[in-house]
Design a protein around this motif. Sequence first.
Motif, PDB file in Angstrom:
ATOM      1  N   ARG A 136       0.912  -1.014   0.054  1.00 27.89           N
ATOM      2  CA  ARG A 136       0.274  -0.197   0.078  1.00 27.89           C
ATOM      3  C   ARG A 136       0.900   1.248  -0.274  1.00 27.89           C
ATOM      4  O   ARG A 136       2.166   0.993   0.344  1.00 27.89           O
ATOM      5  CB  ARG A 136      -0.924  -0.216   1.346  1.00 27.89           C
ATOM      6  N   ILE A 137       0.415   2.495  -0.246  1.00 28.03           N
ATOM      7  CA  ILE A 137       0.964   3.626  -0.103  1.00 28.03           C
ATOM      8  C   ILE A 137       1.259   4.286   0.967  1.00 28.03           C
ATOM      9  O   ILE A 137       2.162   4.959   1.354  1.00 28.03           O
ATOM     10  CB  ILE A 137       0.502   4.723  -1.415  1.00 28.03           C
ATOM     11  N   THR A 138       0.259   3.981   1.886  1.00 26.97           N
ATOM     12  CA  THR A 138      -0.032   4.767   3.051  1.00 26.97           C
ATOM     13  C   THR A 138       0.726   3.905   4.345  1.00 26.97           C
ATOM     14  O   THR A 138       0.560   2.758   4.272  1.00 26.97           O
ATOM     15  CB  THR A 138      -1.351   5.123   3.580  1.00 26.97           C
ATOM     16  N   LYS A 139       1.276   4.613   5.172  1.00 25.00           N
ATOM     17  CA  LYS A 139       1.892   3.946   6.604  1.00 25.00           C
ATOM     18  C   LYS A 139       0.851   3.278   7.387  1.00 25.00           C
ATOM     19  O   LYS A 139       0.770   2.080   7.439  1.00 25.00           O
ATOM     20  CB  LYS A 139       2.584   5.099   7.532  1.00 25.00           C
TER      21      LYS A 139
ATOM     22  N   TRP B 134     -10.161   9.145  -1.716  1.00 27.91           N
ATOM     23  CA  TRP B 134      -9.579   9.623  -2.658  1.00 27.91           C
ATOM     24  C   TRP B 134      -8.649   8.921  -3.356  1.00 27.91           C
ATOM     25  O   TRP B 134      -7.914   9.178  -4.203  1.00 27.91           O
ATOM     26  CB  TRP B 134      -9.402  11.041  -2.547  1.00 27.91           C
ATOM     27  N   LEU B 135      -8.069   7.923  -2.722  1.00 25.29           N
ATOM     28  CA  LEU B 135      -7.056   7.021  -3.121  1.00 25.29           C
ATOM     29  C   LEU B 135      -7.247   5.905  -3.835  1.00 25.29           C
ATOM     30  O   LEU B 135      -7.976   4.874  -3.086  1.00 25.29           O
ATOM     31  CB  LEU B 135      -5.977   6.743  -1.801  1.00 25.29           C
ATOM     32  N   SER B 136      -6.713   5.361  -4.959  1.00 23.87           N
ATOM     33  CA  SER B 136      -6.856   4.299  -5.513  1.00 23.87           C
ATOM     34  C   SER B 136      -5.640   3.631  -6.254  1.00 23.87           C
ATOM     35  O   SER B 136      -4.893   4.437  -6.668  1.00 23.87           O
ATOM     36  CB  SER B 136      -7.912   4.528  -6.782  1.00 23.87           C
ATOM     37  N   VAL B 137      -5.673   2.320  -6.313  1.00 24.00           N
ATOM     38  CA  VAL B 137      -4.663   1.828  -7.066  1.00 24.00           C
ATOM     39  C   VAL B 137      -4.950   1.895  -8.637  1.00 24.00           C
ATOM     40  O   VAL B 137      -5.947   1.889  -9.257  1.00 24.00           O
ATOM     41  CB  VAL B 137      -4.374   0.158  -6.887  1.00 24.00           C
ATOM     42  N   ASP B 138      -3.651   2.351  -9.248  1.00 24.37           N
ATOM     43  CA  ASP B 138      -3.799   2.583 -10.908  1.00 24.37           C
ATOM     44  C   ASP B 138      -3.477   1.267 -11.397  1.00 24.37           C
ATOM     45  O   ASP B 138      -2.457   0.820 -11.552  1.00 24.37           O
ATOM     46  CB  ASP B 138      -2.707   3.451 -11.090  1.00 24.37           C
TER      47      ASP B 138
END
Length: 125
Positions: free
Chosen positions: A87-90, A97-101
């Motif tokens: 994942r991108i977040t800690k 608002w956050l999605s995998v491309d």
Amino acid sequence: RQPAKTLWYDRPRYVYLEFCVEDSTDVKVVIEDQRLVFSCKNADGVEFYNEINLYARVNSKDSQEKRSDRSITCFVRKWKEKVAWPRITKENIKPAWLSVDFDNWRDWEGDEEVERAMVEQYAEV
């Protein structure tokens, strides 16, 4: 002020984030060792602001961003290369608002050459 829709994907050396804001102005991207802060305005003057505590440490000095008419893409250099980020977040939470491309997501074993070419292509633009 509202968060920009953000897409992200993982590669061996970089994590890519695309902030989807058309006709952006006053773009500011601050990349720190464990955090990324993005802000801008769109053509209508709406302010966008995203703050992401990153999953792992990054090399802020070897990271960059590229603005286009439709979005701002950040190339964030991983501190530990060839370590996949789940994942991108800690935190293990997914903001709305956050999605995998998924268009750019793939298993990247042995993919360093493709990635290097992509970064160089963006750098030339």
